[in-house]
Design an enzyme around this catalytic site. Sequence first.
Site: not given
Lengths: 322, 343
Positions: B30, B75, B98, B100, B102, B144
Amino acid sequence: MKELDVKQTAWIYKKMNDIRNFEDQVHQIFTTGSIPGFVHLYAGEESVAVGVCAHLTDKDYITSTHRGHGHCIAKGCDLAGMMAEIYGKETGLCKGKGGSMHIADIDKGMLGANGMVGGGFPIAVGAGLRNKYLKTADVVVCFFGDGAANEGTFHESVNMAAIWKLPVIFVNENNSFAEATPQWYASGSKTIAERAAAYGIPGETVDGKDLTAVYKAAGKAIDRARRGKGPMILECRTYRNYGHFEGDEQKYKALDGKEKKYADQDCIKDFRKYAIANKLLTVEQADQIAATSKADIAAAVKFAENSPIPRPETLYDNVFAD
Amino acid sequence: MARRITFMKAINEALDQAMEQDERVILLGEDIAGGADVKHLADKNEDAWGGVFGVTKGLMPKYGRERVIDTPISEMGYMGAAVGAAATGLRPVSELMFNDFIGFCLDTILAQGSKMRYMFGGKAKIPLTVRTCHGAGASAAAQHSGSYYGILGSIPGVKVVVPATPYDAKGLLLAAIKDDNLVIFSEDKTLYGLKDEVPQAAYEVEIGKAKIKRSGTDLTIVTIGKMLYVGLETAEKLAKDGIETEVIDLLTVAPWDQETVLNSVKKTGRLIIIDEANPHNNTATDIASVVSDQVFDYLDGPVKCVCAPNTPVPFATNLEQLYLPNSQRVMETAAELIADLKN
């Protein structure tokens, strides 16, 4: 697009029979307890996998679903290797490490059945990105069910394929039920194909029980993708002969309602009639193909049953590439 | 004097050299360029951002948008596409902005990329590098700032590396991209500005090998990522009391270097692991478990883990500093272990 000719018809009729016989055999054997785990059978949906894959070469990729045996057979995976895999034998296509839900053969362009509903979408997009990047004319077909259409990966992946004009054909097998939940309950849109408009790509719904309809529509979609015109959604209305998995009582099937049209159709019998009427097959040829198919599946079962289970040390193999 | 560049530049240089060496290497993420399809940028062949931290700045102008691909905010979609591209012969490097995030795309790693080779009986190769960033200390708050390399490293079929220096960042990233497996390259966002000596020429640092950053005989401190600096600071303080500390930078979290760690513990008999991840089921607890199992008889005291507390990362600066393991906490922990040495 290649018109149905004698040679293609024989191939199609053989593959359809192979899938039906394979699945009917697995259905029977499953009750004996020889097959571990669980299986999701494709019988009834043959015209979709075969009608689409008839246009593909080994260089074209497909992604599949948990109901993947039909896609594997149509894409050219070895029947004996598949059966042995389902039995969990070392001679299986995946050496007994994958089983029914993970049969794959990358050399044949088969990127794997997938135990995750909606798991195939982004992988198909990646393969399509690869084809575009390498400037090949190869395409990717992403088979997905009506249930997967409601996963978030559908949206992300179809959108990405659209903005990058990737050679990916999203083939929806709308068999009316996501597990035990009807498609008409679970989808805000009446059809899956109409969602294509939201991504600025074409969508088309065809009678997925009619081999010739699937063959024609898929041929157009695949040709279009090969010419760099981008993705589309092809929705094939179909029905599964068995339950979601083996052992499913299928209490949700009404058989007199909206599903009846699809439930009553036998795509293999219909295609046989069509082929004979159009002089693409003789009765004798059709009978011969059906008999060969039965023998091939019987041989596959024998091979699987006589194959060794995986050696214990293979437990540790292939976690990583060296 | 040798050339000194930042941690961020070291990563950028590794990507640049990997792309130069191998056309199969593509980048996905991104805003890794930013400004896609914006005419005034295209006219000047400029990127808008080069990644949210600027790590990939300049790569799009050099290699074009065919190889440096800005994705939609999807994502699940693009991380899965990276798996698909890897399975079909490219060598993608995808950036998860980040770690985070995931939660949006874990399936692509947990159920797809990590398992394909095994499930398919060895037929697939997934030469995919996932770059992401972790770490508290940037006032980025709970969504984050987490550190999830340990969680990801517990998935079979996944390698995870966590560099602490610009030198190792460059070498490990080049090794990750050459690796035929799914490698997660987790960058500490608070290290991006750190400068150190880095050779210009391409080189690799071996994945799976820890580095002894300071030798000692009394106490072993194993560190992950920026905790290296906490470990080194502590070792310096302990040296003033005559305590010789061995500091090991783990570098690879999965599979971690058991040989180096176990040999060190055999020598020192005392072990502290500093891990910024939350304290349960993290890399530190795994190391503690293996050490207790393998070299129990060499231990002169309990294996100690100094980790973040079992809380999300707080926003307020003072609380965030409390959250992070620091040298004071490690000193307090060390004091228990070395009490017998002082007597």
